[in-house]
Write a protein that holds these residues in place. Structure first.
Motif, PDB file in Angstrom:
ATOM      1  N   UNK A 177       0.819  -1.208   0.000  1.00  0.00           N
ATOM      2  CA  UNK A 177       0.000   0.000   0.000  1.00  0.00           C
ATOM      3  C   UNK A 177       0.849   1.253   0.000  1.00  0.00           C
ATOM      4  N   UNK A 178       1.872   1.272   0.860  1.00  0.00           N
ATOM      5  CA  UNK A 178       2.801   2.406   0.890  1.00  0.00           C
ATOM      6  C   UNK A 178       3.561   2.517  -0.421  1.00  0.00           C
ATOM      7  N   UNK A 219      14.097   2.716  -3.379  1.00  0.00           N
ATOM      8  CA  UNK A 219      13.691   3.596  -2.271  1.00  0.00           C
ATOM      9  C   UNK A 219      12.227   3.368  -1.918  1.00  0.00           C
ATOM     10  N   UNK A 220      11.393   3.168  -2.935  1.00  0.00           N
ATOM     11  CA  UNK A 220       9.971   2.906  -2.713  1.00  0.00           C
ATOM     12  C   UNK A 220       9.773   1.688  -1.822  1.00  0.00           C
ATOM     13  N   UNK A 221      10.459   0.604  -2.141  1.00  0.00           N
ATOM     14  CA  UNK A 221      10.326  -0.611  -1.344  1.00  0.00           C
ATOM     15  C   UNK A 221      10.969  -0.454   0.034  1.00  0.00           C
ATOM     16  N   UNK A 256       8.562   1.522   2.032  1.00  0.00           N
ATOM     17  CA  UNK A 256       7.414   0.666   2.299  1.00  0.00           C
ATOM     18  C   UNK A 256       7.686  -0.321   3.424  1.00  0.00           C
ATOM     19  N   UNK A 257       8.863  -0.929   3.417  1.00  0.00           N
ATOM     20  CA  UNK A 257       9.203  -1.893   4.471  1.00  0.00           C
ATOM     21  C   UNK A 257       9.383  -1.210   5.821  1.00  0.00           C
ATOM     22  N   UNK A 258       9.944   0.010   5.809  1.00  0.00           N
ATOM     23  CA  UNK A 258      10.102   0.751   7.063  1.00  0.00           C
ATOM     24  C   UNK A 258       8.736   1.109   7.660  1.00  0.00           C
ATOM     25  N   UNK A 291       7.022  -2.012   8.960  1.00  0.00           N
ATOM     26  CA  UNK A 291       7.573  -2.482  10.237  1.00  0.00           C
ATOM     27  C   UNK A 291       7.056  -1.634  11.397  1.00  0.00           C
ATOM     28  N   UNK A 292       6.997  -0.314  11.194  1.00  0.00           N
ATOM     29  CA  UNK A 292       6.524   0.579  12.254  1.00  0.00           C
ATOM     30  C   UNK A 292       5.040   0.355  12.526  1.00  0.00           C
ATOM     31  N   UNK A 293       4.221   0.333  11.460  1.00  0.00           N
ATOM     32  CA  UNK A 293       2.772   0.213  11.637  1.00  0.00           C
ATOM     33  C   UNK A 293       2.389  -1.154  12.213  1.00  0.00           C
ATOM     34  N   UNK A 294       2.997  -2.217  11.700  1.00  0.00           N
ATOM     35  CA  UNK A 294       2.680  -3.561  12.187  1.00  0.00           C
ATOM     36  C   UNK A 294       3.172  -3.743  13.623  1.00  0.00           C
TER      37      UNK A 294
END
Length: 315
Positions: A109-110, A148-150, A153-155, A158-161
């Motif tokens: 989504x990000x 950079x997009x990925x 997105x992973x950062x 990780x924060x939201x989850x």
């Protein structure tokens, strides 16, 4: 089942899904299976078309192929689990499965938000600075933007989850949705979620505001540049190169925005489910159609591919 203080006691969540009416499930299974099949075929076909058609070896279509890949991944996070729910009576998902689904949802989504902004910037450079287009939007730079997009997105994922599942869950465990979305999961936490909701809002804003700003500023400059063009043909050509991207933007951001504009509480759950189906399942199917029907370069490449296939079959 009881664990120590501040530890999770819920081992499985129950996803209520789209419907509890047994007579509707077979029809919904057939519909969503068709949608998912068209999504896979359409987006894989778009990726293959861009890879094999030399006229489409440009930054714009490279980014489009990445968008198609993201749509395949995004749809695959939700649809297989949804299809399974129509065939089985067990609507539960493990705690770990819920964590993985939320994490993948946040990544893609990000990533889609960022990529749509990058594609808007690509159109800005192509129309406002055409002589510098291939210098600015070089292959190396495009690859860096995707990386950079990925990474972002992973950062964010990780924060939201981590923000959601660091809270204790001791029951209830029923999620009135067909996937592990962040807000309904937070509602099940056994502790105060004020801080978690603030973090959710902050990082959602951190993604949304810059990406929407890039899109609006890019298209503002594009509109000004097009209006200054003296040739009507040049204006028409410039508008046509943006039409498919604007349609994709409207579909994605329109449905996502409406999910978070809550109606009255009694209908909010059903309302959100319908809109969530639209942006998680239906839109990934529509994008290849949008880019095929509204883009003359893609239509020409499809025609060449069909002609070549017909020639091979006749030999």
């Amino acid at each position: 089942m009881a664990l120590g203080q501040n530890h999770t006691t819920v081992m499985r969540f129950i996803l209520l899904g789209l419907t509890d009416q047994e007579d509707q499930k077979q029809l919904l299974f057939a519909i969503f299976l068709l949608i998912y099949s068209v999504t896979l075929v359409g987006n894989l076909g778009m990726i293959d078309l861009i890879r094999t058609s030399s006229p489409l070896h440009t930054p714009m279509y490279f980014l489009l192929s990445v968008l198609s890949f993201l749509d395949i991944c995004n749809s695959s996070v939700f649809t297989p689990r949804l299809l399974t729910s129509f065939l089985t009576t067990d609507q539960s998902i493990s705690f770990a499965g819920c964590v993985v689904q939320m994490a993948l949802m946040s990544v893609h989504g990000t990533g889609e938000c960022l990529l749509l902004a990058i594609m808007a910037y690509d159109r800005f450079v192509a129309i406002c600075h055409p002589l510098l287009y291939h210098t600015i939007m070089s292959k190396c730079f495009c690859i860096q933007l995707v990386v950079v997009t990925y990474a972002v997105g992973m950062f964010i994922s990780a924060v939201q989850t981590g923000n959601a599942f660091s809270l204790p869950f001791c029951g209830p465990n029923i999620i009135d949705h067909y996937f592990c979305d962040i807000p309904p999961v937070l509602q099940l936490a056994c502790s105060d979620t004020t801080t978690a909701n603030i973090i959710l809002l902050f990082f959602s804003t951190l993604v949304t505001v810059p990406t929407v700003s890039v899109i609006l500023v890019s298209y503002a400059y594009i509109l000004v540049t097009i209006c200054r063009m003296r040739s009507l043909e040049a204006q028409r050509k410039a508008f046509s190169t943006c039409a498919s991207h604007l349609t994709a933007l409207s579909l994605f951001y329109g449905s996502v925005f409406l999910v978070y504009v809550q109606p009255n509480p009694e209908s909010a759950s059903a309302y959100n489910k319908i809109l969530s189906v639209f942006y998680t399942v239906v839109i990934p199917m529509l994008k290849p159609l949008v880019y095929t029907l509204r883009n003359k370069d893609v239509k020409a490449a499809v025609q060449v591919r069909v002609l070549n296939l017909s020639r091979k079959s006749s030999l």
